[in-house]
Design a protein around this motif. Structure first.
Motif, PDB file in Angstrom:
ATOM      1  N   ASP A  11       1.030  -1.125   0.068  1.00 53.82           N
ATOM      2  CA  ASP A  11       0.043   0.095   0.056  1.00 53.82           C
ATOM      3  C   ASP A  11       0.904   1.232  -0.230  1.00 53.82           C
ATOM      4  O   ASP A  11       1.852   1.278   0.863  1.00 53.82           O
ATOM      5  CB  ASP A  11      -0.804  -0.053   1.415  1.00 53.82           C
ATOM      6  CG  ASP A  11      -2.112   0.957   1.194  1.00 53.82           C
ATOM      7  OD1 ASP A  11      -1.913   2.136   0.827  1.00 53.82           O
ATOM      8  OD2 ASP A  11      -3.371   0.654   1.248  1.00 53.82           O
ATOM      9  N   ASP A  55      -3.150  -3.092  -2.168  1.00 54.73           N
ATOM     10  CA  ASP A  55      -3.930  -1.986  -2.336  1.00 54.73           C
ATOM     11  C   ASP A  55      -4.304  -1.706  -4.126  1.00 54.73           C
ATOM     12  O   ASP A  55      -3.286  -2.289  -4.903  1.00 54.73           O
ATOM     13  CB  ASP A  55      -3.420  -0.687  -1.612  1.00 54.73           C
ATOM     14  CG  ASP A  55      -4.342   0.717  -2.093  1.00 54.73           C
ATOM     15  OD1 ASP A  55      -5.491   0.684  -1.851  1.00 54.73           O
ATOM     16  OD2 ASP A  55      -3.716   1.834  -1.996  1.00 54.73           O
ATOM     17  N   SER A  83      -9.007  -2.559  -0.443  1.00 51.33           N
ATOM     18  CA  SER A  83      -9.097  -1.034  -0.998  1.00 51.33           C
ATOM     19  C   SER A  83     -10.265  -0.413  -0.571  1.00 51.33           C
ATOM     20  O   SER A  83     -11.233  -0.979  -0.029  1.00 51.33           O
ATOM     21  CB  SER A  83      -9.038  -1.624  -2.686  1.00 51.33           C
ATOM     22  OG  SER A  83      -9.311  -0.188  -3.504  1.00 51.33           O
TER      23      SER A  83
END
Length: 343
Positions: A11, A55, A83
Motif C-alpha cells: 500500500d 491496495d 481497497s
C-alpha cells in the motif's frame, strides 16, 4: 510455535500498512511492507510473500497491474485486495485477475478473519503466544505543543487515507448512477493560502465553458466548502450516459451538474464522517456564476490557510472527469487533527 508465514502488505500509505499489520498481529507472520507495486513484485520473487495484501490505488504500478504481472509471470503468491474502491466492477476485475478476495477499507478484523477462513488460510496461520498490542506509540504522530498548521502537515498521510476511503464511496455511487466504471486518482492533500484559492475560483468562474458548483458544509468544530468543476462538453456526455432525451439546454446542464455534485459531495462527506464519527450538515448546492465577495473560504476576515483535498474522478473510456475540491477552514484544523490523529 512453527516458522512464521511470509506475508507482504502493499500500500502506498504507511498508515494503511500499519493498520493492516495491526489487524494481522494475532498471527505468527513475517511481514514485509511494500510502498508500491514494483516493490511488492520484487518481494514476491524473493520468497517473502506466500500471501499478499494488495491496495489498488497506487502510483507507478497500481493493484490491477500488479495482479496482471503476478499472473503473466506465474509468481507464487495468494492475493487478497484491500481497497477503498468499493465499486462492484472493481471486485469483479480483481477476481478475474486472480485475487482470492476483496476487503474494503478501513480494515475490519472480523471480515479479514472470514476471508481467510473462506479460503482455508486461517488454519495455516498459527496464533502468536502473545499478540502485539492494539496500538504502538510511534504509529501516531505526536501533535501536542505545535501549531495546527504543523500538525496538519504531520498528519498528511492520515488525511490521504481518509480521503481514499471516502473517495471510493463517492465513486461507487457515481458508477451506479452512470452505469459505468469510475477510475480513481490518488487524492492530493495540500495546505493552500486563501489568496491562491481566490485566484483559482476566479479562473474557474470566468471560463464560460466550465460549470462550478459550490456547497458549504459544517460539523461540530468544522466548516468548509466543496467545489465541483465540470465542463460543458463533459456535461453533455454525462447527459448521454443518463439517456437524456432532447436538447442539452443551459438549464439541463445546470440540473445535471447539480445532480452530480449532490452525489459526489454528499457521499464523500458521508464517508469521511463515518471514519471520524462525525455528521456533516450541508447547504443547498449552488452553481457559481460569479465569485461572491462574502465567500466563507476567501473572506479576508477568515484565517489564511485552508486544507484542500483535490480529487479528479474519471469515467473509463470517455474524456470525462469530475474535479472535486474539499476545502476546510484553518479554524477547523484543530478538531480535524485531533480526530485524524486517532486513526
Amino acid at each position: 510455535m512453527g516458522k512464521p508465514i511470509p506475508v507482504i502488505i502493499c500500500d502506498d500509505s504507511r498508515l494503511a500498512r500499519k493498520q493492516m499489520e495491526r489487524a494481522l498481529s494475532q498471527w505468527n507472520l513475517d511481514i514485509t511492507h511494500a510502498s508500491q507495486g514494483l516493490e511488492a513484485l520484487e518481494a514476491i520473487r524473493a520468497g517473502k510473500g506466500e500471501l499478499l495484501f494488495l491496495d489498488l490505488n497506487m502510483p507507478l504500478l497500481d493493484g490491477y497491474q500488479v495482479l496482471e504481472r503476478i499472473r503473466s509471470q506465474d509468481l507464487q503468491t495468494l492475493t487478497i485486495v484491500v481497497s477503498g474502491d468499493i465499486q462492484p466492477e472493481a471486485h469483479t476485475r480483481v477476481r478475474q485477475l486472480g485475487a482470492l478476495d476483496f476487503i474494503r477499507k478501513p480494515i475490519d478484523v472480523e471480515q479479514l478473519g472470514r476471508s481467510l477462513r473462506a479460503f482455508g488460510l486461517l488454519e495455516e496461520l498459527q496464533h502468536k503466544a502473545t499478540p502485539l498490542p492494539a496500538t504502538h506509540p510511534t504509529d501516531t504522530p505526536t501533535v501536542s505543543g505545535i501549531s495546527s498548521i504543523e500538525q496538519t502537515l504531520m498528519l498528511t498521510e492520515h488525511y490521504q487515507e481518509l480521503a481514499n476511503v471516502a473517495m471510493g464511496q463517492a465513486a461507487n455511487l457515481l458508477a451506479q448512477l452512470l452505469d459505468t466504471f469510475v477510475e480513481l486518482p490518488i487524492p492530493s492533500i495540500q495546505l493552500i493560502e486563501s489568496c491562491e484559492l481566490e485566484m483559482a475560483l476566479q479562473q474557474s468562474v470566468s471560463q464560460p465553458t466550465m460549470n462550478t458548483v459550490r456547497q458549504g458544509f459544517i460539523a461540530p468544530g468544522i466548516s468548509g466548502e466543496a467545489l465541483l468543476m465540470l465542463s460543458d462538453t463533459e456535461t453533455s456526455q454525462l447527459a448521454s450516459l443518463l439517456n437524456h432525451v432532447g436538447d442539452i439546454t443551459e438549464q439541463v446542464e445546470r440540473e445535471l451538474t447539480l445532480d452530480i455534485a449532490n452525489v459526489l459531495i454528499g457521499a464523500f462527506l458521508n464517508g469521511l464522517g463515518q471514519q471520524l464519527d462525525l455528521a456533516f450538515s450541508q447547504s443547498s448546492p449552488q452553481v457559481l456564476e460569479f465569485l461572491p465577495g462574502h465567500s466563507q473560504m476567501v473572506n479576508t476576515g477568515q484565517p489564511d490557510r485552508i486544507l484542500s483535498i483535490d480529487i479528479s474522478y474519471r469515467i473509463e473510456g470517455l474524456a470525462i472527469s469530475c474535479d472535486l475540491l474539499l476545502l476546510f477552514t484553518e479554524d477547523s484544523l484543530p478538531t480535524l487533527n485531533e480526530l485524524a490523529s486517532h486513526l
